[in-house]
Design a protein around this motif. Structure first.
Motif, PDB file in Angstrom:
ATOM      1  N   SER A 168       0.744  -0.693  -0.189  1.00 15.48           N
ATOM      2  CA  SER A 168      -0.014   0.370   0.251  1.00 15.48           C
ATOM      3  C   SER A 168       1.046   1.470   0.323  1.00 15.48           C
ATOM      4  CB  SER A 168      -0.817   0.220   1.217  1.00 15.48           C
ATOM      5  OG  SER A 168      -1.696   1.324   1.361  1.00 15.48           O
ATOM      6  N   ILE A 169       1.599   1.843   0.884  1.00 17.47           N
ATOM      7  CA  ILE A 169       2.321   2.283   0.897  1.00 17.47           C
ATOM      8  C   ILE A 169       3.573   3.011  -0.332  1.00 17.47           C
ATOM      9  CG2 ILE A 169       4.929   1.423   2.415  1.00 17.47           C
ATOM     10  CD1 ILE A 169       4.538   3.752   4.089  1.00 17.47           C
ATOM     11  N   ILE A 170       4.094   1.296  -1.236  1.00 18.29           N
ATOM     12  CA  ILE A 170       5.133   1.252  -1.780  1.00 18.29           C
ATOM     13  C   ILE A 170       4.271   2.110  -3.104  1.00 18.29           C
ATOM     14  CG2 ILE A 170       6.577   0.567  -3.931  1.00 18.29           C
ATOM     15  CD1 ILE A 170       7.394   1.414  -1.251  1.00 18.29           C
ATOM     16  N   ARG A 171       3.125   1.768  -3.616  1.00 13.77           N
ATOM     17  CA  ARG A 171       1.957   1.815  -4.569  1.00 13.77           C
ATOM     18  C   ARG A 171       1.333   3.011  -4.226  1.00 13.77           C
ATOM     19  NH1 ARG A 171      -1.429  -3.689  -6.214  1.00 13.77           N
ATOM     20  NH2 ARG A 171      -2.185  -2.052  -7.583  1.00 13.77           N
ATOM     21  N   GLY A 172       1.327   4.065  -2.903  1.00 13.82           N
ATOM     22  CA  GLY A 172       0.349   4.767  -2.823  1.00 13.82           C
ATOM     23  C   GLY A 172       1.322   6.223  -2.607  1.00 13.82           C
ATOM     24  N   THR A 173       2.882   6.217  -3.279  1.00 14.10           N
ATOM     25  CA  THR A 173       3.345   6.806  -3.234  1.00 14.10           C
ATOM     26  C   THR A 173       4.812   7.182  -4.460  1.00 14.10           C
ATOM     27  OG1 THR A 173       5.023   5.833  -1.325  1.00 14.10           O
ATOM     28  CG2 THR A 173       3.815   7.210  -0.828  1.00 14.10           C
TER      29      THR A 173
ATOM     30  N   GLN B  85      10.051   8.530  -2.403  1.00 11.84           N
ATOM     31  CA  GLN B  85      10.406   6.485  -2.201  1.00 11.84           C
ATOM     32  C   GLN B  85      12.513   7.259  -2.245  1.00 11.84           C
ATOM     33  OE1 GLN B  85       9.007   3.547  -4.475  1.00 11.84           O
ATOM     34  NE2 GLN B  85       7.120   4.601  -3.978  1.00 11.84           N
ATOM     35  N   LEU B  86      12.727   7.306  -3.537  1.00 10.62           N
ATOM     36  CA  LEU B  86      14.395   7.797  -3.733  1.00 10.62           C
ATOM     37  C   LEU B  86      14.915   8.771  -2.999  1.00 10.62           C
ATOM     38  CD1 LEU B  86      16.711   6.757  -5.642  1.00 10.62           C
ATOM     39  CD2 LEU B  86      15.926   7.860  -6.593  1.00 10.62           C
ATOM     40  N   PHE B  87      14.005   9.867  -2.954  1.00  8.77           N
ATOM     41  CA  PHE B  87      14.878  10.822  -1.923  1.00  8.77           C
ATOM     42  C   PHE B  87      14.539  10.687  -0.176  1.00  8.77           C
ATOM     43  CE2 PHE B  87      14.619  15.220  -3.909  1.00  8.77           C
ATOM     44  CZ  PHE B  87      15.123  15.039  -5.102  1.00  8.77           C
ATOM     45  N   ILE B  88      13.633  10.160   0.208  1.00  3.26           N
ATOM     46  CA  ILE B  88      13.977   9.167   1.287  1.00  3.26           C
ATOM     47  C   ILE B  88      15.088   8.965   1.495  1.00  3.26           C
ATOM     48  CG2 ILE B  88      12.528   7.680   2.533  1.00  3.26           C
ATOM     49  CD1 ILE B  88       9.902   8.940   2.207  1.00  3.26           C
ATOM     50  N   ILE B  89      15.333   7.699   0.823  1.00  8.06           N
ATOM     51  CA  ILE B  89      16.275   6.998   1.443  1.00  8.06           C
ATOM     52  C   ILE B  89      17.859   7.719   0.926  1.00  8.06           C
ATOM     53  CG2 ILE B  89      17.326   4.752   0.561  1.00  8.06           C
ATOM     54  CD1 ILE B  89      14.633   3.616  -0.508  1.00  8.06           C
TER      55      ILE B  89
ATOM     56  N   SER C  30      19.483   3.576  -5.511  1.00  8.31           N
ATOM     57  CA  SER C  30      19.031   3.725  -6.403  1.00  8.31           C
ATOM     58  C   SER C  30      18.133   2.034  -5.732  1.00  8.31           C
ATOM     59  CB  SER C  30      19.217   4.518  -6.997  1.00  8.31           C
ATOM     60  OG  SER C  30      19.779   5.443  -7.319  1.00  8.31           O
ATOM     61  N   VAL C  31      19.234   1.449  -6.174  1.00  3.92           N
ATOM     62  CA  VAL C  31      19.030  -0.147  -5.918  1.00  3.92           C
ATOM     63  C   VAL C  31      17.779  -0.160  -4.989  1.00  3.92           C
ATOM     64  CG1 VAL C  31      19.657  -2.514  -5.291  1.00  3.92           C
ATOM     65  CG2 VAL C  31      20.228  -0.338  -7.315  1.00  3.92           C
ATOM     66  N   ILE C  32      17.770   0.590  -3.827  1.00  2.00           N
ATOM     67  CA  ILE C  32      16.828   0.103  -3.096  1.00  2.00           C
ATOM     68  C   ILE C  32      14.772   0.374  -3.417  1.00  2.00           C
ATOM     69  CG2 ILE C  32      16.321   0.618  -0.281  1.00  2.00           C
ATOM     70  CD1 ILE C  32      19.433   0.433   0.458  1.00  2.00           C
ATOM     71  N   ALA C  33      15.598   0.984  -3.398  1.00  2.00           N
ATOM     72  CA  ALA C  33      13.972   1.739  -3.667  1.00  2.00           C
ATOM     73  C   ALA C  33      13.493   1.624  -5.227  1.00  2.00           C
ATOM     74  CB  ALA C  33      14.259   3.723  -4.423  1.00  2.00           C
ATOM     75  N   PHE C  34      14.615   1.501  -6.566  1.00  2.00           N
ATOM     76  CA  PHE C  34      14.107   0.350  -7.112  1.00  2.00           C
ATOM     77  C   PHE C  34      13.399  -0.458  -7.001  1.00  2.00           C
ATOM     78  CE2 PHE C  34      16.595   3.705 -10.207  1.00  2.00           C
ATOM     79  CZ  PHE C  34      15.903   4.167 -10.335  1.00  2.00           C
ATOM     80  N   SER C  35      14.572  -1.588  -6.116  1.00  2.00           N
ATOM     81  CA  SER C  35      13.975  -2.544  -5.921  1.00  2.00           C
ATOM     82  C   SER C  35      12.692  -2.998  -4.856  1.00  2.00           C
ATOM     83  CB  SER C  35      14.859  -3.590  -4.871  1.00  2.00           C
ATOM     84  OG  SER C  35      16.302  -3.286  -5.437  1.00  2.00           O
ATOM     85  N   LEU C  36      12.051  -1.555  -3.774  1.00  2.00           N
ATOM     86  CA  LEU C  36      11.396  -2.176  -3.283  1.00  2.00           C
ATOM     87  C   LEU C  36       9.856  -1.427  -3.676  1.00  2.00           C
ATOM     88  CD1 LEU C  36      12.402   0.075   0.068  1.00  2.00           C
ATOM     89  CD2 LEU C  36      11.886  -2.505  -0.319  1.00  2.00           C
ATOM     90  N   ASN C  37       9.963  -0.464  -4.707  1.00  2.00           N
ATOM     91  CA  ASN C  37       8.893  -1.064  -6.079  1.00  2.00           C
ATOM     92  C   ASN C  37       8.442  -1.802  -6.948  1.00  2.00           C
ATOM     93  OD1 ASN C  37       8.270   0.890  -7.996  1.00  2.00           O
ATOM     94  ND2 ASN C  37       8.016   2.628  -6.625  1.00  2.00           N
TER      95      ASN C  37
ATOM     96  N   ASP D 139      12.759   4.402 -15.767  1.00  2.00           N
ATOM     97  CA  ASP D 139      12.672   4.682 -14.593  1.00  2.00           C
ATOM     98  C   ASP D 139      13.675   4.811 -14.308  1.00  2.00           C
ATOM     99  OD1 ASP D 139       9.788   5.412 -15.179  1.00  2.00           O
ATOM    100  OD2 ASP D 139       9.466   3.772 -13.338  1.00  2.00           O
ATOM    101  N   SER D 140      14.608   4.562 -14.797  1.00  2.00           N
ATOM    102  CA  SER D 140      16.059   4.586 -14.193  1.00  2.00           C
ATOM    103  C   SER D 140      16.267   5.664 -14.311  1.00  2.00           C
ATOM    104  CB  SER D 140      17.261   3.611 -14.783  1.00  2.00           C
ATOM    105  OG  SER D 140      17.394   3.889 -15.775  1.00  2.00           O
ATOM    106  N   SER D 141      15.975   6.741 -15.084  1.00  2.00           N
ATOM    107  CA  SER D 141      16.587   8.358 -15.183  1.00  2.00           C
ATOM    108  C   SER D 141      16.459   8.852 -14.106  1.00  2.00           C
ATOM    109  CB  SER D 141      16.203   8.712 -16.240  1.00  2.00           C
ATOM    110  OG  SER D 141      14.356   9.074 -15.837  1.00  2.00           O
ATOM    111  N   LEU D 142      15.696   8.405 -13.074  1.00  2.00           N
ATOM    112  CA  LEU D 142      15.131   9.124 -12.274  1.00  2.00           C
ATOM    113  C   LEU D 142      16.575   8.907 -10.964  1.00  2.00           C
ATOM    114  CD1 LEU D 142      11.668   8.300 -10.907  1.00  2.00           C
ATOM    115  CD2 LEU D 142      12.515  10.254 -11.806  1.00  2.00           C
ATOM    116  N   ALA D 143      17.480   7.965 -10.911  1.00  2.00           N
ATOM    117  CA  ALA D 143      18.476   8.068 -10.006  1.00  2.00           C
ATOM    118  C   ALA D 143      19.433   9.307 -10.968  1.00  2.00           C
ATOM    119  CB  ALA D 143      19.416   6.417 -10.234  1.00  2.00           C
ATOM    120  N   SER D 144      19.278  10.180 -11.379  1.00  5.03           N
ATOM    121  CA  SER D 144      20.110  11.153 -11.877  1.00  5.03           C
ATOM    122  C   SER D 144      20.241  12.215 -10.931  1.00  5.03           C
ATOM    123  CB  SER D 144      19.764  12.320 -13.211  1.00  5.03           C
ATOM    124  OG  SER D 144      18.406  12.409 -13.083  1.00  5.03           O
TER     125      SER D 144
END
Length: 210
Positions: free
Chosen positions: A52-57, A62-66, A83-90, A151-156
């Motif tokens: 719920s929290i991953i799909r709802g944010t 999520q990347l900024f929080i981590i 980035s790996v943690i954020a993308f993996s959780l997503n 979406d990996s472009s967000l890692a920039s």
């Protein structure tokens, strides 16, 4: 930009996807467990909250929080790991629903067929259910991976020098924003065309063998 794609974009996408799928399988198996024990029920609540929290944010949040938030509690990670943690959780949250639905889509008679010849529950799942579930989930999971590459472009934004970050650096130097970002888009497009080709080949292969 090609260097950024080869050394960061593609590895980041591959690592995040496979870690995310591992998380997804665990979450999906917990979600479909029909046991009534306290541990199972608590695990299911935790999994539902996680999804719920991953799909709802937004993924960006999520990347900024981590990357930017965790240092406030003494946890500092380098940009690539963040980035790996954020993308993996997503990926784990979204793919878990795909995997769960794919497993449930396999007819119950397939379970019964395995049990009738003396196979254990685990053996039935591994040898009979999982191949059929994988075939059902393959198109969606393939599309998820292709979306992850983009979406990996967000890692920039957390300073990972992947394809898009390199494009930003080049554009800030030559001021050819349209040309530079168009070239970056072209590279993403070529990668996605290749991945779509592989997806088609995999679907054909598994449709013949399963």
């Amino acid at each position: 930009m090609l260097k950024g794609a080869v050394f960061y974009t593609i590895p980041l996408s591959l690592i995040s996807f496979f870690v995310g799928i591992s998380i997804a399988v665990i979450v999906a198996m917990i979600r479909i467990n029909t046991g009534k024990s306290f541990i199972i029920q608590i695990s299911q609540i935790v999994c539902r909250f996680y999804i719920s929290i991953i799909r709802g944010t937004p993924l960006l949040v999520q990347l900024f929080i981590i990357f930017y938030g965790l240092p406030n509690i003494g946890v500092t990670l380098n940009p690539f790991i963040s980035s790996v943690i954020a993308f993996s959780l997503n990926i784990g949250a979204y793919a878990s629903e795909t995997i769960r639905a794919s497993i449930l889509a396999v007819p119950k008679s397939q379970w019964e067929a395995g049990w009738s010849i003396g196979m254990s529950h685990l053996n039935t799942f591994i040898r009979i259910i999982s191949p059929q579930a994988f075939k059902i989930a393959l198109p969606t999971l393939s599309n998820t991976f292709i979306a992850l590459v983009k979406d990996s472009s967000l890692a920039s934004v957390v300073l990972v020098t992947e394809l898009f970050r390199e494009a930003q650096t080049i554009a800030s130097q030559n001021y050819e924003f349209l040309l530079t970002y168009s070239e970056a888009a072209l590279i993403y497009w070529v990668i996605c065309i290749f991945l779509s080709y592989l997806q088609t080949k995999l679907e054909i292969k598994f449709s013949k063998h399963l």
